[in-house]
Design an enzyme around this catalytic site. Structure first.
Site, PDB file in Angstrom:
ATOM      1  N   ARG A   1       0.851  -1.196   0.000  1.00  0.00           N
ATOM      2  CA  ARG A   1       0.000   0.000   0.000  1.00  0.00           C
ATOM      3  C   ARG A   1       0.885   1.244   0.000  1.00  0.00           C
ATOM      4  O   ARG A   1       0.647   2.208  -0.712  1.00  0.00           O
ATOM      5  CB  ARG A   1      -0.948   0.027   1.211  1.00  0.00           C
ATOM      6  CG  ARG A   1      -1.576   1.404   1.397  1.00  0.00           C
ATOM      7  CD  ARG A   1      -2.783   1.458   2.316  1.00  0.00           C
ATOM      8  NE  ARG A   1      -2.670   0.640   3.498  1.00  0.00           N
ATOM      9  CZ  ARG A   1      -1.925   0.912   4.576  1.00  0.00           C
ATOM     10  NH1 ARG A   1      -1.196   2.015   4.637  1.00  0.00           N
ATOM     11  NH2 ARG A   1      -1.895   0.088   5.601  1.00  0.00           N
TER      12      ARG A   1
ATOM     13  N   ASP B   1      -7.297  18.698 -14.085  1.00  0.00           N
ATOM     14  CA  ASP B   1      -7.667  17.348 -14.510  1.00  0.00           C
ATOM     15  C   ASP B   1      -7.330  17.249 -16.002  1.00  0.00           C
ATOM     16  O   ASP B   1      -7.986  17.869 -16.836  1.00  0.00           O
ATOM     17  CB  ASP B   1      -9.165  17.121 -14.259  1.00  0.00           C
ATOM     18  CG  ASP B   1      -9.613  15.701 -14.613  1.00  0.00           C
ATOM     19  OD1 ASP B   1      -8.930  15.040 -15.413  1.00  0.00           O
ATOM     20  OD2 ASP B   1     -10.666  15.262 -14.097  1.00  0.00           O
TER      21      ASP B   1
ATOM     22  N   TYR C   1     -16.065  17.067 -14.253  1.00  0.00           N
ATOM     23  CA  TYR C   1     -16.496  15.667 -14.299  1.00  0.00           C
ATOM     24  C   TYR C   1     -17.517  15.398 -13.185  1.00  0.00           C
ATOM     25  O   TYR C   1     -17.323  15.816 -12.039  1.00  0.00           O
ATOM     26  CB  TYR C   1     -15.261  14.767 -14.128  1.00  0.00           C
ATOM     27  CG  TYR C   1     -15.566  13.306 -14.121  1.00  0.00           C
ATOM     28  CD1 TYR C   1     -15.955  12.657 -15.287  1.00  0.00           C
ATOM     29  CD2 TYR C   1     -15.494  12.565 -12.945  1.00  0.00           C
ATOM     30  CE1 TYR C   1     -16.251  11.307 -15.287  1.00  0.00           C
ATOM     31  CE2 TYR C   1     -15.782  11.206 -12.933  1.00  0.00           C
ATOM     32  CZ  TYR C   1     -16.164  10.590 -14.115  1.00  0.00           C
ATOM     33  OH  TYR C   1     -16.465   9.256 -14.105  1.00  0.00           O
TER      34      TYR C   1
ATOM     35  N   LYS D   1      -8.493   6.118 -18.804  1.00  0.00           N
ATOM     36  CA  LYS D   1      -8.841   6.625 -20.127  1.00  0.00           C
ATOM     37  C   LYS D   1      -7.636   6.539 -21.072  1.00  0.00           C
ATOM     38  O   LYS D   1      -7.162   5.462 -21.323  1.00  0.00           O
ATOM     39  CB  LYS D   1      -9.378   8.054 -19.978  1.00  0.00           C
ATOM     40  CG  LYS D   1     -10.372   8.231 -18.807  1.00  0.00           C
ATOM     41  CD  LYS D   1     -11.680   7.487 -19.004  1.00  0.00           C
ATOM     42  CE  LYS D   1     -12.545   7.411 -17.741  1.00  0.00           C
ATOM     43  NZ  LYS D   1     -12.873   8.677 -17.113  1.00  0.00           N
TER      44      LYS D   1
HETATM   45  C1  PLP Z   1     -13.263   9.172 -15.803  1.00  0.00           C
HETATM   46  C2  PLP Z   1     -12.877  10.512 -15.320  1.00  0.00           C
HETATM   47  C3  PLP Z   1     -12.588  10.742 -13.966  1.00  0.00           C
HETATM   48  C4  PLP Z   1     -12.740   9.665 -12.911  1.00  0.00           C
HETATM   49  O1  PLP Z   1     -11.887   8.597 -13.110  1.00  0.00           O
HETATM   50  P1  PLP Z   1     -12.194   7.082 -12.662  1.00  0.00           P
HETATM   51  O2  PLP Z   1     -10.981   6.356 -13.117  1.00  0.00           O
HETATM   52  O3  PLP Z   1     -13.456   6.660 -13.370  1.00  0.00           O
HETATM   53  O4  PLP Z   1     -12.379   7.066 -11.193  1.00  0.00           O
HETATM   54  C5  PLP Z   1     -12.180  12.015 -13.588  1.00  0.00           C
HETATM   55  N1  PLP Z   1     -12.087  13.015 -14.488  1.00  0.00           N
HETATM   56  C6  PLP Z   1     -12.374  12.832 -15.799  1.00  0.00           C
HETATM   57  C7  PLP Z   1     -12.260  13.980 -16.756  1.00  0.00           C
HETATM   58  C8  PLP Z   1     -12.782  11.574 -16.260  1.00  0.00           C
HETATM   59  O5  PLP Z   1     -13.080  11.398 -17.550  1.00  0.00           O
END
Ligand code: PLP
Length: 385
Positions: free
Chosen positions: A49, A173, A101, A198
């Site tokens: 962890r 982000d 998001y 992503k």
């Molecule tokens: C998918 C996404 C998140 C969250 O990520 P997870 O891996 O689903 O927890 C945060 N910000 C953006 C822009 C996203 O597309």
């Protein structure tokens, strides 16, 4: 490796790091625990962890690609979004964009409701509203550009200048573009975070996140919190995502080429009322996108001629595009923000945010462009039948 070009750094992540067997590709270390050298004499790792060799290599690679000093790999993108607010206390103010998001919006509004910190939700494209938010002297300002699903941009450099003037840190982000297309730390931001689920992993087969900081001390504090609350990423997911990372620059090239062709095609199609893609000269943030980003990305949305019925016929008429949320994988996906990613928003709020019932979002994949366009042709024809 910092002297090497971007694609080289991505490919070489973890390569030749194995001192023991000289494995070329970094091994996957699943062990949860690590032996001490002796009494009160810890090695580099003691418990997974807290620290794991596979995860550490992935974290370092991401820090390098974003131009940061510390990388923290988290279990999900939401875990990353959670880590960045760990240092805030009850009197600190967090400023977030109104169109961030949905999961981030839910997290921050609920933490603020419990009194963890103060929160101001603002339309960052509205200069006066943003200046008013800055006048409240926030501790942390969050930026998400381009936004989901309408691909609106904000000027990171300008936000940084205004935030710095009142002593606020800025976190971006960067999930929608990846470090290949946008480098927020170079534009002055302090923190970048990702859903590695992503583009970074890019194969839709794991869930993960990452936080990268410019400042070493801030990074170490956030890493301490990631371990403390227990949201660090698994070794296996780190292994997969680091494997995906190696082809990120290559994948983005093809995503980009396909997305440009799809946007042009949609813009000229009679069944399409409007296309939201920063690469089109008609997009209000086209000029900013040219300055701030290396290219325009492969996310876009469009309004279909007709209502929900037409949307349903479009989805039924497609055979290649998969109806699913998420984005950034090699496969093309289509989604309906109103009933999927933004279903948590009231219809009135959706309408106010510009999300209509006829809005459709695409994550353009890297299949052959002829097949992508043929599929859209078939679906769009079906939508108007
Ligand atoms: C998918 C996404 C998140 C969250 O990520 P997870 O891996 O689903 O927890 C945060 N910000 C953006 C822009 C996203 O597309």
């Amino acid at each position: 490796m910092t002297d090497k070009k971007f694609a080289t750094q991505a490919v070489r992540a973890g390569i030749n790091s194995d001192e023991h067997h000289k494995a070329v590709v970094a091994p996957l270390h699943l062990s949860s625990t690590y032996a001490l050298n002796g009494f009160n004499d810890k090695g580099a790792f003691d418990y997974s962890r807290t620290g794991n060799p596979t995860r550490a290599l992935f974290a370092d690679a991401l820090a390098q690609l974003e131009g940061g000093s510390v990388g923290i790999v988290t279990a999900t993108g939401m875990a990353a979004a959670h880590v960045i607010v760990q240092t805030l206390t009850k009197d600190d103010l967090l400023v977030i964009p109104h169109d961030c998001y949905g999961g981030s919006y839910r997290l921050y509004t609920h933490l603020a409701a419990k009194g963890q910190f103060k929160l101001k939700v603002v339309d960052q494209t509205n200069d006066q509203a943003f200046a008013e938010a800055m006048a409240l002297k926030p501790t942390l300002t969050l930026v998400e550009t381009p936004s989901n699903p309408l691909l609106r941009l904000v000027d990171i450099k300008r936000i940084v200048e205004q935030a710095k003037a009142v002593g606020s840190l800025v976190a971006v982000d960067n999930t929608f573009l990846s470090p290949v297309l946008q480098q927020p730390l170079a534009l002055g931001a302090d923190i970048v975070f990702h859903s590695t689920t992503k583009f970074i992993n890019g194969h839709s087969d794991m869930v993960g996140g990452a936080v990268i900081t410019k400042d070493k001390a801030l990074g170490e504090t956030l890493a301490w919190w990631a371990n403390c609350i227990g949201v660090t990423g698994s070794a296996f997911d780190s292994y997969l995502a680091m494997r995906g990372l190696k082809t990120l620059p290559l994948r983005i090239k093809q995503h980009q080429q396909n997305a440009n062709a799809v946007a042009q095609y949609l813009a000229d199609h009679p069944a399409v009322a409007h296309v939201y893609y920063p690469g089109l000269a008609s997009h209000p943030d086209h000029e900013l996108a040219k300055q701030q980003q290396k290219d325009f990305g492969s996310m876009m949305s469009f309004e279909l001629v007709g209502g929900v019925d037409a949307v349903k016929k479009l989805f039924d008429g497609l055979s290649l595009f998969t109806l699913a949320q998420s984005l950034g994988g090699v496969e093309s996906l289509i989604s309906h923000p109103s009933t999927m990613t933004h279903a948590g928003m009231e219809l009135d709020a959706q309408k106010a945010a510009g999300i209509g019932q006829n809005l459709v979002r695409l994550s353009v994949g890297i299949e052959d462009i002829d097949d992508i366009l043929a599929d859209l042709e078939q679906g769009l024809a079906a939508s108007q039948s």
